[in-house]
Design a protein around this motif. Structure first.
Motif, PDB file in Angstrom:
ATOM      1  N   ARG A 285      48.904 -64.724  55.148  1.00 49.44           N
ATOM      2  CA  ARG A 285      48.100 -64.377  53.983  1.00 49.44           C
ATOM      3  C   ARG A 285      48.464 -65.278  52.802  1.00 49.44           C
ATOM      4  O   ARG A 285      47.595 -65.763  52.072  1.00 49.44           O
ATOM      5  CB  ARG A 285      48.322 -62.900  53.630  1.00 49.44           C
ATOM      6  CG  ARG A 285      47.279 -62.325  52.691  1.00 49.44           C
ATOM      7  CD  ARG A 285      47.503 -60.865  52.396  1.00 49.44           C
ATOM      8  NE  ARG A 285      46.252 -60.143  52.458  1.00 49.44           N
ATOM      9  CZ  ARG A 285      45.868 -59.411  53.500  1.00 49.44           C
ATOM     10  NH1 ARG A 285      46.660 -59.340  54.562  1.00 49.44           N
ATOM     11  NH2 ARG A 285      44.713 -58.801  53.498  1.00 49.44           N
TER      12      ARG A 285
ATOM     13  N   TYR B 179      46.370 -68.290  49.984  1.00 50.00           N
ATOM     14  CA  TYR B 179      46.206 -68.301  48.531  1.00 50.00           C
ATOM     15  C   TYR B 179      47.303 -69.038  47.773  1.00 50.00           C
ATOM     16  O   TYR B 179      47.336 -69.013  46.537  1.00 50.00           O
ATOM     17  CB  TYR B 179      46.035 -66.885  47.987  1.00 50.00           C
ATOM     18  CG  TYR B 179      47.155 -65.901  48.220  1.00 50.00           C
ATOM     19  CD1 TYR B 179      46.917 -64.726  48.926  1.00 50.00           C
ATOM     20  CD2 TYR B 179      48.431 -66.095  47.697  1.00 50.00           C
ATOM     21  CE1 TYR B 179      47.919 -63.788  49.121  1.00 50.00           C
ATOM     22  CE2 TYR B 179      49.434 -65.166  47.886  1.00 50.00           C
ATOM     23  CZ  TYR B 179      49.168 -64.009  48.596  1.00 50.00           C
ATOM     24  OH  TYR B 179      50.157 -63.076  48.780  1.00 50.00           O
TER      25      TYR B 179
ATOM     26  N   THR C 186      39.476 -56.414  46.254  1.00 44.06           N
ATOM     27  CA  THR C 186      40.785 -56.410  45.596  1.00 44.06           C
ATOM     28  C   THR C 186      41.167 -57.808  45.108  1.00 44.06           C
ATOM     29  O   THR C 186      40.609 -58.811  45.562  1.00 44.06           O
ATOM     30  CB  THR C 186      41.891 -55.929  46.564  1.00 44.06           C
ATOM     31  OG1 THR C 186      42.275 -57.015  47.431  1.00 44.06           O
ATOM     32  CG2 THR C 186      41.450 -54.750  47.408  1.00 44.06           C
TER      33      THR C 186
ATOM     34  N   LEU D 133      43.957 -60.985  45.072  1.00 46.71           N
ATOM     35  CA  LEU D 133      44.686 -61.607  46.172  1.00 46.71           C
ATOM     36  C   LEU D 133      45.959 -60.826  46.527  1.00 46.71           C
ATOM     37  O   LEU D 133      46.711 -60.402  45.648  1.00 46.71           O
ATOM     38  CB  LEU D 133      45.079 -63.038  45.796  1.00 46.71           C
ATOM     39  CG  LEU D 133      43.948 -64.051  45.593  1.00 46.71           C
ATOM     40  CD1 LEU D 133      44.525 -65.413  45.190  1.00 46.71           C
ATOM     41  CD2 LEU D 133      43.094 -64.186  46.847  1.00 46.71           C
TER      42      LEU D 133
ATOM     43  N   GLY E 292      45.163 -56.672  49.709  1.00 49.22           N
ATOM     44  CA  GLY E 292      44.663 -56.273  51.022  1.00 49.22           C
ATOM     45  C   GLY E 292      45.762 -55.997  52.026  1.00 49.22           C
ATOM     46  O   GLY E 292      45.548 -55.240  52.982  1.00 49.22           O
TER      47      GLY E 292
ATOM     48  N   GLU F  66      39.273 -60.140  49.287  1.00 50.66           N
ATOM     49  CA  GLU F  66      40.239 -60.472  48.252  1.00 50.66           C
ATOM     50  C   GLU F  66      39.724 -61.651  47.422  1.00 50.66           C
ATOM     51  O   GLU F  66      39.183 -62.606  47.976  1.00 50.66           O
ATOM     52  CB  GLU F  66      41.591 -60.847  48.860  1.00 50.66           C
ATOM     53  CG  GLU F  66      42.290 -59.716  49.578  1.00 50.66           C
ATOM     54  CD  GLU F  66      43.673 -60.117  50.067  1.00 50.66           C
ATOM     55  OE1 GLU F  66      44.413 -59.222  50.505  1.00 50.66           O
ATOM     56  OE2 GLU F  66      44.020 -61.312  50.030  1.00 50.66           O
ATOM     57  N   ARG F  67      39.945 -61.604  46.123  1.00 50.50           N
ATOM     58  CA  ARG F  67      39.481 -62.672  45.262  1.00 50.50           C
ATOM     59  C   ARG F  67      40.541 -63.057  44.222  1.00 50.50           C
ATOM     60  O   ARG F  67      41.301 -62.223  43.736  1.00 50.50           O
ATOM     61  CB  ARG F  67      38.193 -62.271  44.534  1.00 50.50           C
ATOM     62  CG  ARG F  67      36.979 -62.198  45.451  1.00 50.50           C
ATOM     63  CD  ARG F  67      36.618 -63.555  46.011  1.00 50.50           C
ATOM     64  NE  ARG F  67      35.435 -63.552  46.855  1.00 50.50           N
ATOM     65  CZ  ARG F  67      35.451 -63.456  48.181  1.00 50.50           C
ATOM     66  NH1 ARG F  67      36.613 -63.332  48.821  1.00 50.50           N
ATOM     67  NH2 ARG F  67      34.326 -63.486  48.862  1.00 50.50           N
TER      68      ARG F  67
ATOM     69  N   THR G  12      51.650 -59.666  44.564  1.00 53.00           N
ATOM     70  CA  THR G  12      50.190 -59.587  44.675  1.00 53.00           C
ATOM     71  C   THR G  12      49.600 -59.816  43.284  1.00 53.00           C
ATOM     72  O   THR G  12      50.288 -59.652  42.266  1.00 53.00           O
ATOM     73  CB  THR G  12      49.736 -58.218  45.214  1.00 53.00           C
ATOM     74  OG1 THR G  12      50.071 -57.195  44.254  1.00 53.00           O
ATOM     75  CG2 THR G  12      50.413 -57.898  46.543  1.00 53.00           C
TER      76      THR G  12
END
Length: 365
Positions: free
Chosen positions: A31, A35, A184, A186, A189, A204-205, A237
């Motif tokens: 994950r 990002y 949600t 980043l 999730g 996720e954004r 997060t």
């Protein structure tokens, strides 16, 4: 900072004795790889950061003292109402009636149910007894005006960040078999997946990124805050505010945030807004870096160029030292000379945000 977050982190250790699921799940390497190119992610320190990178660490160092903790726990009068707050059991048939008007139901604190172009959006749902990893701490003033089982069919669940008073494990788990999309910032999730939500349902954004579904745009926008549910996961997060746009409406939801230039940036890029849900509660000058003081929230409203100001983050939990109703007393006092169009409904009251609203000043009782 809410000093409460530090205290809750220690309380989180207690959950190890009964299971750690409430603490959530840290983002996996897979994950993070997706990002780590984010402008808001510090590769060296492996954490997200604000526009001012050290602002939260400096605040934490300044406040994490024996005196601060003692002051939080000592008696402060009227932090909790002496009786149940007035509430209205909402007529869901009326709320769900198809129309182009924007309708809302406030459940206290930052939990909002929206009917936006006949799509039902639930924001920061917290329906548990306590906004905490343990049931005896940070208990709500009164039971939710609607039980989870009584809610209408929800199309989208929108999350601002992973603190306990905004992301509630039991509330999320209730929806894991439902046909719902979870939107949600980043990394958040990972918590949802750990609680049984399938990957396909999670969007996720990063800040300034959006997603569009059925004519509604969900755009993650900056806030000045932090994240974490335990002792070792601070800022792992992302936190965010949100802009929601459709053919008929343009609204803003602040999540949690201290005052900074992002409010004007958001207002310039996406404003003016029909309504702005802005936090005004659980504040203190010692942690104004991450929560708005009333005067700052008025400035945020102006920066956003909003037509209506709907105060959130108050009226359900004790997370600061001020009296439970001080946020509304202060914001109305400030609004008199600032031309602020305030919308402060009772808990559970259906508000047609497309129309004018008359406040009943129920918090003065």
């Amino acid at each position: 900072m809410k000093l409460t977050i530090i205290i809750l982190s220690f309380l989180g250790l207690g959950t190890i004795m009964v299971g750690c699921s409430a603490l959530g799940t840290s983002p996996s390497k897979e994950r993070i790889d997706k990002y780590k190119s984010s402008k808001n992610y510090n590769l060296k320190e492996e954490k997200f950061e604000n526009r001012l990178p050290n602002i939260v660490d400096e605040m934490m160092d300044r406040n994490f003292t024996f005196g601060s903790i003692f002051n939080f726990f000592k008696s402060h009068p009227n932090r909790k109402p002496e009786k149940l707050l007035p509430e209205i059991k909402p007529d869901l048939a009326s709320f769900l009636e198809p129309s182009k008007e924007l309708k809302s139901i406030w459940f206290g604190h930052s939990t909002i149910l929206l009917n936006m172009d006949s799509k039902i959006i639930l924001v920061d749902p917290v329906f548990s007894k306590a906004a905490s990893p343990v049931s005896f701490a940070v208990q709500r003033f009164q039971p939710p005006v609607l039980k989870l089982e009584e809610l209408p069919k929800v199309d989208y669940i929108l999350i601002s960040h992973d603190h306990y008073d905004h992301l509630d494990m039991e509330s999320i788990k209730f929806f894991k078999e439902k046909d719902i999309k979870f939107i949600t910032p980043l990394g958040v999730g990972a918590h949802l997946e750990g609680w049984g939500i399938s990957k396909e349902k999670i969007i996720e954004r990063d800040w300034w990124q959006g997603a569009e579904f059925e004519g509604i745009k969900f755009i993650a926008t900056p806030s000045q805050h932090f994240s974490g549910r335990g002792l070792m996961d601070r800022c792992k997060t992302l936190w965010a505010s949100w802009v929601l746009q459709s053919e008929n409406h343009n609204i803003y939801f602040s999540g949690d945030s201290g005052y900074d230039t992002h409010f004007k940036d958001i207002g310039d890029k996406y404003g003016p807004f029909d309504v702005a849900f802005i936090e005004n509660g659980q504040y203190n000058e010692k942690w104004e870096e991450v929560h708005l003081l009333p005067k700052q929230s008025i400035q945020a409203y102006k920066d956003l160029r909003a037509k209506k100001y709907f105060p959130i983050h108050w009226g359900m939990f004790v997370l600061s030292m001020h009296t439970w109703n001080e946020p509304m007393q202060e914001i109305f006092k400030l609004s008199e000379n600032n031309e602020v169009n305030l919308v402060v409904p009772k808990i559970g009251q259906i508000v047609n945000l497309s129309n004018d609203f008359t406040n009943e000043f129920w918090w003065r009782d």
